[in-house]
Design an enzyme around this catalytic site. Structure first.
Site, PDB file in Angstrom:
ATOM      1  N   ASP A   9       1.006  -1.288   0.187  1.00 34.39           N
ATOM      2  CA  ASP A   9       0.133   0.089   0.132  1.00 34.39           C
ATOM      3  C   ASP A   9       0.822   1.227  -0.043  1.00 34.39           C
ATOM      4  O   ASP A   9       0.964   2.053   1.112  1.00 34.39           O
ATOM      5  CB  ASP A   9      -0.989   0.149   1.185  1.00 34.39           C
ATOM      6  CG  ASP A   9      -0.245   0.004   2.677  1.00 34.39           C
ATOM      7  OD1 ASP A   9       0.814  -0.625   2.632  1.00 34.39           O
ATOM      8  OD2 ASP A   9      -0.687   0.893   3.537  1.00 34.39           O
ATOM      9  N   HIS A 240       9.190  -0.994   8.957  1.00 32.21           N
ATOM     10  CA  HIS A 240       8.186  -2.030   8.915  1.00 32.21           C
ATOM     11  C   HIS A 240       8.390  -3.005   7.774  1.00 32.21           C
ATOM     12  O   HIS A 240       8.655  -4.151   8.059  1.00 32.21           O
ATOM     13  CB  HIS A 240       6.883  -1.403   9.269  1.00 32.21           C
ATOM     14  CG  HIS A 240       6.768  -0.450  10.231  1.00 32.21           C
ATOM     15  ND1 HIS A 240       6.707  -0.774  11.613  1.00 32.21           N
ATOM     16  CD2 HIS A 240       6.493   0.934  10.538  1.00 32.21           C
ATOM     17  CE1 HIS A 240       6.588   0.122  12.377  1.00 32.21           C
ATOM     18  NE2 HIS A 240       6.330   1.112  11.422  1.00 32.21           N
TER      19      HIS A 240
HETATM   20  C1  BDR Z   1       2.556  -0.621   8.564  1.00 31.61           C
HETATM   21  O1  BDR Z   1       1.403   0.415   8.356  1.00 31.61           O
HETATM   22  C2  BDR Z   1       1.688   1.119   7.240  1.00 31.61           C
HETATM   23  O2  BDR Z   1       1.515   2.344   7.755  1.00 31.61           O
HETATM   24  C3  BDR Z   1       3.244   0.959   6.880  1.00 31.61           C
HETATM   25  O3  BDR Z   1       3.401   1.053   5.589  1.00 31.61           O
HETATM   26  C4  BDR Z   1       3.403  -0.314   7.482  1.00 31.61           C
HETATM   27  O4  BDR Z   1       3.335  -1.619   6.465  1.00 31.61           O
HETATM   28  C5  BDR Z   1       3.143  -0.505  10.060  1.00 31.61           C
HETATM   29  O5  BDR Z   1       2.095  -0.429  11.080  1.00 31.61           O
HETATM   30 CA    CA Z   2       2.560  -0.734   4.154  1.00 34.72          CA
END
Ligand code: BDR
Ligand code: CA
Length: 308
Positions: A9, A240
């Site tokens: 995303d 992340h």
């Molecule tokens: C996740 O949430 C999204 O905002 C980031 O891209 C990552 O995949 C972290 O909690």
């Molecule tokens: Ca993400």
């Protein structure tokens, strides 16, 4: 080389994950599928194409996916962390490369059939595309080698709510469907991703490097870091989505513990929480390998050396 599909995303840390994945000699990226979460799926698709073009990897096909959760309304975009456009409001040239006609979940099914037992799907956004693929083709659970999920939190607080992580919040029913499907899952949650931080010193190195790519990523990540600072994380921002890719490149970056995990889909106070049964005698068999420890120094070093 591991064959992967990356489901994104795109999102600032998604963009980092894309760059890390396409540059890895250990991975063959068969395609990138898009979903909603940080932004809408249309924006995620546009950003993904723009990032691939920026990196010189526009030959990797992009497949647009789900527009909304399986059963719920679409939630607010994560503007604070990723900006209005998802890339920290950094403007990239308009995308040129056409998106594939095939839908994301259909592409997942096609590739799983083509490479039985040899496909890893890495989800770093809402898990809707994968949930749809499993719903449409139950054989996915036997065909796919492993799913690596960036999402959830078992031992630490959430980031979207006090107990829930953003990717699970985006579509809790989809996450629960995947977790209970029998497909082998590795969960790379906030338990480990909040230990792998990108810092302002790293951004200074990227600026010093002085390429278009390193400068643009430094600008995007500065936006991300400023948002982290606003919510009290002053040391840096979590890598992340790159860590989920890192776990496929080298599983020894983390220590994973098999446990039973279920997602709260009640709509109540703990909605979208990933509940791991950590008791000595759990009520149900383990369905997820949950990453609980990470060799953060070794991972961050590897990421910095290989991201672009
Ligand atoms: C996740 O949430 C999204 O905002 C980031 O891209 C990552 O995949 C972290 O909690
Ligand atoms: Ca993400």
């Amino acid at each position: 080389m591991k064959k992967i599909i990356l489901d994104v995303d795109t999102g600032i840390d998604d963009a980092l994950a894309i760059s890390y994945a396409v540059h890895s000699p250990a991975l063959e990226v068969l395609g990138i599928t898009t979903t909603f979460g940080n932004i809408t799926v249309e924006e995620a698709t546009r950003n993904t194409v723009q990032i691939l073009e920026l990196l010189g990897y526009s030959q990797i096909p992009v497949y647009a996916g789900a527009k909304r959760p399986l059963f719920r309304e679409l939630k607010e975009k994560a503007k604070l962390f990723h900006g209005e456009n998802g890339l920290g409001n950094i403007e990239l040239p308009p995308p040129q490369t056409p998106v594939q006609k095939q839908e994301a979940s259909a592409f997942m099914i096609e590739q799983a059939r083509r490479h039985p037992g040899k496909l890893t799907i890495v989800t770093v956004g809402s898990m809707t595309n994968l949930a749809k693929a499993i719903r449409d083709e139950p054989e996915m659970t036997a065909l796919v080698e492993r799913v690596v999920v960036m999402g959830g939190a078992v031992t630490v607080p959430g980031n979207r709510t006090p107990v829930a992580e953003a990717n699970i919040c985006a579509d809790p029913e989809a996450a629960e469907l995947v977790f209970q499907s029998g497909i082998p899952v590795t969960m790379v949650g906030l338990d480990v991703t909040m230990q792998t931080l990108l810092t302002r010193e790293h951004l200074a190195l990227w600026r010093e490097k002085g390429t278009d790519v390193s400068r643009l990523f430094a600008d995007m990540c500065e936006f991300y870091m400023n948002a982290y600072a606003q919510v009290g994380n002053v040391r840096g921002c979590g890598l992340h989505d790159p860590l989920a890719v890192g776990v496929v490149i080298d599983p020894t970056f983390v220590t994973a513990v098999p446990m039973h995990v279920s997602v709260d889909t009640s709509g109540g106070l703990s909605d979208a929480r990933t509940i791991g049964d950590r008791r000595k005698h759990p009520a149900a068999a383990a369905n997820v390998d949950v990453c609980l420890e990470v060799d953060h120094e070794r991972f961050v070093e590897h990421f910095l050396q290989n991201v672009f």
